[in-house]
Design an enzyme around this catalytic site. Structure first.
Site, short mmCIF file in Angstrom:
data_model
loop_
_atom_site.label_atom_id
_atom_site.label_comp_id
_atom_site.label_asym_id
_atom_site.label_seq_id
_atom_site.Cartn_x
_atom_site.Cartn_y
_atom_site.Cartn_z
N ASP A 1 2.32 1.94 3.13
CA ASP A 1 2.86 0.64 4.00
C ASP A 1 4.69 1.52 3.67
O ASP A 1 5.24 1.31 4.02
CB ASP A 1 2.51 -0.96 3.62
CG ASP A 1 1.79 -1.38 3.31
OD1 ASP A 1 0.97 -1.59 4.57
OD2 ASP A 1 0.93 -2.02 2.66
N HIS B 1 1.23 -1.20 -0.33
CA HIS B 1 -0.10 0.51 -0.26
C HIS B 1 0.74 1.07 -0.29
O HIS B 1 2.04 1.04 0.52
CB HIS B 1 -0.70 0.37 1.16
CG HIS B 1 -1.87 -1.43 1.08
ND1 HIS B 1 -2.13 -2.09 2.14
CD2 HIS B 1 -2.83 -1.44 0.60
CE1 HIS B 1 -2.95 -3.19 1.23
NE2 HIS B 1 -3.21 -2.47 0.96
C1 3MF Z 1 -9.48 -6.53 0.71
C2 3MF Z 1 -8.23 -7.12 0.55
C3 3MF Z 1 -7.03 -5.85 0.24
C4 3MF Z 1 -5.95 -5.64 -0.78
C5 3MF Z 1 -5.10 -4.89 -0.74
C6 3MF Z 1 -4.52 -4.31 -1.80
C7 3MF Z 1 -5.69 -5.85 2.47
O1 3MF Z 1 -10.19 -7.86 0.57
O2 3MF Z 1 -7.95 -8.22 -1.17
O3 3MF Z 1 -5.65 -6.49 1.18
O4 3MF Z 1 -5.67 -7.58 -1.48
O5 3MF Z 1 -5.69 -4.36 -0.43
O6 3MF Z 1 -5.07 -3.41 -3.13
#
Ligand code: 3MF
Ligand code: MG
Length: 344
Positions: free
Chosen positions: A52, A49
């Site tokens: 992150d 992200h």
């Molecule tokens: C939510 C997800 C997310 C996305 C992530 C990357 C936390 O159901 O799957 O994981 O994959 O935000 O875009």
């Protein structure tokens, strides 16, 4: 055949175990410490992200954000890792309570677009050409709250904005039918690809297919992947597993339905997934019960299950499969696959 596929996961996949009804059960692990675990676990790619890579980025100037991201790129280099993609985390800010790109408030929509531009700067600094868009809050809790036609227009507009701002990236939409919203606007691969063709540069927009999300939509993950492959649009995957229609479980790949996992691997392997640089991305979470020092097994196990399934896929007697298809003896084909999965 290890070595042929490259694997990735995001730092959120080593997590503290909180759920909506209980607090964390494991200590937080520093990002730099997590990075050290990647190679040990057999992974080469890091999914990000934007925050992150650059925590608290809303408090920083665009220049400061780029500088911080460049430092992270150096950390990746030191570990021999690469960034697979960056995703804008536009679902935690007070301004995205009622949607990001589809918020009813123009100031909030502008925040989401501005944040996405900063995310695209980070993408460059980390030297990746892939963006993932999980449209977490682009949906509704009640039908009357938003206009579904306008919502699609706004999502397209936001994607166009990103395509223009950073001409180097491709965008993979990650469809999900619900959670956190009751109804999401882009629930399936078909929706995501239809959106791609509404954008200013359809060839730069594809999908990230997550196993669990397709199951939540009542669909078969390998069929969704096949659909995307037919359009040359499977930019990346989020493999995991899901035990029926409930909250998004992000279970270890293949841990619920090994045959369903086998069929995903079979399709990916048959169509040379990975040969154009795609990663086998995992989006898996350790069970809440897992103790601190054992809370990365879900990652190593998912990777190992994938590789063992590659072996099973390649050792399946394809001539027998073809013959049974010609004879239309699908009962025997069913048994062939089950015997194969049972090692008989
Ligand atoms: C939510 C997800 C997310 C996305 C992530 C990357 C936390 O159901 O799957 O994981 O994959 O935000 O875009
Ligand atoms: Mg995901």
């Amino acid at each position: 055949m290890p070595g042929e596929y490259r694997f990735s996961f995001g730092p959120w996949n080593i997590h503290e175990g909180a759920d909506p009804f209980g607090p964390t059960v494991r200590d937080s692990i520093a990002f730099s410490k997590k990075l050290k675990m990647y190679k040990q676990l057999g992974f080469d790619g890091v999914q990000f992200h934007d925050d992150d890579a650059v925590p608290d980025m809303n408090d920083l100037s665009p220049e400061q954000i780029i500088k911080k991201a460049e430092e992270v790129k150096k950390m990746l280099d030191d570990e021999g890792l690469v960034a697979e993609f960056v995703a804008p985390r536009v679902w935690e800010d007070a301004r995205t309570i009622d949607g990001a790109y589809t918020s009813n408030d123009p100031a909030c929509r502008e925040y989401a677009k501005e944040r996405s531009r900063r995310m695209l700067d980070i993408t460059d600094a980390l030297d990746t050409k892939l963006v993932v868009l999980w449209l977490a809050r682009e949906g509704t809790y009640i039908r009357e709250a938003k206009n579904s036609k306008v919502a699609v227009d706004r999502i397209v507009e936001a994607i166009n904005d990103m395509l223009t701002y950073n001409p180097r990236v491709k965008i993979a939409i990650e469809p999900k039918p619900n959670e956190p919203m009751d109804q999401a606007y882009i629930p399936t691969t078909g929706h995501a690809l239809a959106i791609a063709y509404l954008t200013s540069e359809p060839e730069r927009v594809g999908v990230n297919i997550e196993t669990a999300h397709t199951i939540l939509a009542g669909l078969d993950p390998s069929d969704e992947m096949g659909f995307a492959l037919a359009f040359n649009k499977l930019f990346t995957v989020h493999l995991n597993d899901q035990n029926g229609l409930k909250f998004d479980e992000d279970k270890t790949f293949g841990s619920v339905d090994i045959r369903r996992a086998f069929n995903q691997v079979r399709l990916l392997d048959r169509y040379d997934y990975g040969k154009s640089g795609e990663f086998v991305g995992l989006d898996v979470k350790a069970m809440r019960t897992q103790k601190q020092e054992m809370a990365t097994k879900h990652l190593a196990n998912s990777r190992m299950i994938f590789l063992r399934l590659v072996e099973l896929v390649r050792s399946l007697d394809q001539d027998k499969v073809e013959k049974l298809i010609v004879e239309r003896d699908y009962e025997e084909l069913d048994m062939l696959i089950i015997n194969h999965l049972m090692g008989r």
